[in-house]
Design a protein around this motif. Structure first.
Motif, short mmCIF file in Angstrom:
data_model
loop_
_atom_site.label_atom_id
_atom_site.label_comp_id
_atom_site.label_asym_id
_atom_site.label_seq_id
_atom_site.Cartn_x
_atom_site.Cartn_y
_atom_site.Cartn_z
N VAL A 35 66.56 -26.50 75.15
CA VAL A 35 66.04 -26.61 76.51
C VAL A 35 65.36 -27.96 76.70
O VAL A 35 65.56 -28.64 77.71
CB VAL A 35 65.04 -25.46 76.80
N GLY A 36 64.54 -28.34 75.72
CA GLY A 36 63.82 -29.60 75.82
C GLY A 36 64.75 -30.81 75.85
O GLY A 36 64.55 -31.74 76.65
N ALA A 37 65.76 -30.80 74.99
CA ALA A 37 66.72 -31.91 74.97
C ALA A 37 67.48 -32.00 76.28
O ALA A 37 67.69 -33.10 76.82
CB ALA A 37 67.68 -31.74 73.80
N SER A 38 67.89 -30.85 76.80
CA SER A 38 68.61 -30.84 78.09
C SER A 38 67.72 -31.36 79.21
O SER A 38 68.18 -32.10 80.09
CB SER A 38 69.07 -29.41 78.41
N ALA A 39 66.44 -30.98 79.15
CA ALA A 39 65.50 -31.42 80.19
C ALA A 39 65.28 -32.93 80.13
O ALA A 39 65.24 -33.62 81.16
CB ALA A 39 64.17 -30.68 80.05
N LYS A 40 65.13 -33.47 78.91
CA LYS A 40 64.86 -34.90 78.76
C LYS A 40 66.07 -35.75 79.10
O LYS A 40 65.94 -36.94 79.40
CB LYS A 40 64.39 -35.19 77.34
N LEU A 47 60.91 -32.79 84.89
CA LEU A 47 61.15 -32.15 83.60
C LEU A 47 61.02 -33.16 82.46
O LEU A 47 60.47 -32.85 81.40
CB LEU A 47 62.54 -31.52 83.58
N ARG A 48 61.53 -34.36 82.67
CA ARG A 48 61.45 -35.38 81.63
C ARG A 48 60.00 -35.71 81.28
O ARG A 48 59.64 -35.83 80.11
CB ARG A 48 62.18 -36.66 82.06
N ILE A 49 59.17 -35.84 82.30
CA ILE A 49 57.77 -36.19 82.07
C ILE A 49 57.06 -35.09 81.28
O ILE A 49 56.34 -35.36 80.31
CB ILE A 49 57.04 -36.45 83.41
N TRP A 50 57.27 -33.84 81.68
CA TRP A 50 56.58 -32.74 81.02
C TRP A 50 57.03 -32.57 79.58
O TRP A 50 56.21 -32.32 78.69
CB TRP A 50 56.77 -31.44 81.80
N PHE A 51 58.31 -32.72 79.33
CA PHE A 51 58.78 -32.58 77.95
C PHE A 51 58.45 -33.82 77.11
O PHE A 51 58.32 -33.70 75.89
CB PHE A 51 60.28 -32.26 77.91
N ASP A 52 58.30 -34.96 77.74
CA ASP A 52 57.82 -36.14 77.03
C ASP A 52 56.38 -35.92 76.57
O ASP A 52 56.01 -36.26 75.43
CB ASP A 52 57.89 -37.38 77.92
N ILE A 53 55.56 -35.36 77.45
CA ILE A 53 54.18 -35.05 77.10
C ILE A 53 54.14 -34.04 75.97
O ILE A 53 53.36 -34.18 75.01
CB ILE A 53 53.42 -34.50 78.34
N TYR A 54 54.98 -33.02 76.06
CA TYR A 54 55.04 -31.95 75.04
C TYR A 54 55.40 -32.51 73.67
O TYR A 54 54.69 -32.28 72.67
CB TYR A 54 56.05 -30.90 75.50
N THR A 55 56.47 -33.28 73.59
CA THR A 55 56.89 -33.80 72.28
C THR A 55 55.91 -34.84 71.73
O THR A 55 55.66 -34.89 70.53
CB THR A 55 58.30 -34.43 72.39
N TYR A 106 57.39 -26.67 66.28
CA TYR A 106 58.61 -27.31 65.78
C TYR A 106 59.72 -27.37 66.83
O TYR A 106 60.74 -28.01 66.60
CB TYR A 106 59.06 -26.61 64.50
N GLY A 107 59.49 -26.72 67.98
CA GLY A 107 60.41 -26.91 69.09
C GLY A 107 60.44 -28.36 69.54
O GLY A 107 61.46 -28.87 70.00
N ALA A 108 59.30 -29.06 69.38
CA ALA A 108 59.23 -30.48 69.75
C ALA A 108 60.11 -31.32 68.85
O ALA A 108 60.80 -32.25 69.30
CB ALA A 108 57.78 -30.96 69.67
N TYR A 109 60.12 -31.00 67.57
CA TYR A 109 60.95 -31.76 66.62
C TYR A 109 62.44 -31.46 66.85
O TYR A 109 63.28 -32.36 66.76
CB TYR A 109 60.56 -31.41 65.18
N PHE A 110 62.76 -30.20 67.14
CA PHE A 110 64.14 -29.86 67.45
C PHE A 110 64.58 -30.52 68.75
O PHE A 110 65.75 -30.89 68.90
CB PHE A 110 64.30 -28.34 67.55
N THR A 111 63.66 -30.67 69.71
CA THR A 111 63.99 -31.34 70.97
C THR A 111 64.49 -32.75 70.72
O THR A 111 65.53 -33.18 71.25
CB THR A 111 62.75 -31.39 71.89
N GLU A 112 63.78 -33.51 69.89
CA GLU A 112 64.18 -34.87 69.60
C GLU A 112 65.46 -34.92 68.75
O GLU A 112 66.29 -35.82 68.91
CB GLU A 112 63.05 -35.61 68.89
N THR A 113 65.60 -33.95 67.85
CA THR A 113 66.83 -33.89 67.03
C THR A 113 68.05 -33.68 67.92
O THR A 113 69.07 -34.38 67.78
CB THR A 113 66.73 -32.73 66.01
#
Length: 234
Positions: A35-40, A47-55, A106-113
């Motif tokens: 979800v995070g990767a798709s959003a970014k 969505l990009r801003i919020w998930f950037d803050i999250y990661t 670890y959802g943040a790390y998977f987002t970047e992966t």
């Protein structure tokens, strides 16, 4: 001769708890990562801003501090909701909270992966699939996801290994994982002081067993998602 003084079941139960905690946490992190990767990568600036803050927040703060913040924060939020609705206060179980906490971290790390893996997918394959009339879901399921997994597997494997070992932090929440149960066995009055190292060695051996089996599974997944792909000889 190895002597665990009858604590084999306690340590075994801790190993099972650690394994369940790891698997469920990774499933949450995996889904959150997609979800995070798709959003970014989406066109939504919000969505990009919020998930950037999250990661950025998760990767910039030590896991142990984040775990305590999320653990107590979830309970505070739950208490606020129940108080607002006039319900009886609910106490979250340590296992459920531990799974959610590790999943969020670890959802943040998977987002970047996954974000990096999606960017590595050949755009020509996607355009060709759309030219053949495939829907967006079919393009994702048949083209993007398998190709993305091939690039993401090294990162997924690394994240899984880290999560598996990070479950030791959940012992702070009084969850009966390997670390907590090992401490219980060591603290027993019937355990001689010169045998305490044996329990730590057994706990380390269990983690090593899990990571070794995981390496075999990840090797199989890599072969599966690389099927039909020619390897470079350079």
């Amino acid at each position: 001769m190895l002597n665990l003084y009858g604590f084999e079941k306690i340590i075994f139960d801790g190993a099972i708890m650690t394994l369940k905690l790891s698997v469920l946490s990774v499933l949450i992190a995996f889904a959150l990562g997609l979800v995070g990767a798709s959003a970014k990568l989406s066109g939504s600036r919000f969505l990009r801003i919020w998930f950037d803050i999250y990661t950025t927040l998760v990767r910039g703060v030590p896991d142990i501090i984040l775990m305590l913040i999320v653990y107590y924060g979830l309970q505070i939020i739950l208490n606020s909701i129940t108080a607002y609705l006039g319900w009886k206060t609910l106490q979250m179980e340590a296992f459920t909270t531990g799974v959610i906490t590790l999943g969020i971290i670890y959802g943040a790390y998977f987002t970047e992966t996954f974000r990096g893996a999606f960017l590595s997918v050949n755009k020509g394959e996607i355009e060709a699939a759309r030219a053949f009339g495939l829907t967006n879901w079919q393009v994702f399921y048949r083209i993007m996801f398998p190709s993305m997994m091939r690039y993401a597997l090294p990162g997924i494997g690394n994240n899984w290994m880290v999560v598996l070992k990070a479950t030791a932090l959940v012992s702070l929440l009084s969850l009966n994982d390997i670390v907590q149960n090992t401490k219980t066995a060591i603290a027993s009055p019937i355990t001689p002081n010169d045998s305490k190292l044996v329990f730590y060695a057994v706990a380390a051996g269990i983690y090593l067993l899990f990571t070794s089996i995981s390496s075999i599974g990840l090797w199989w997944l890599e072969r599966h998602f690389s099927a039909g792909v020619k390897k470079s000889h350079f």
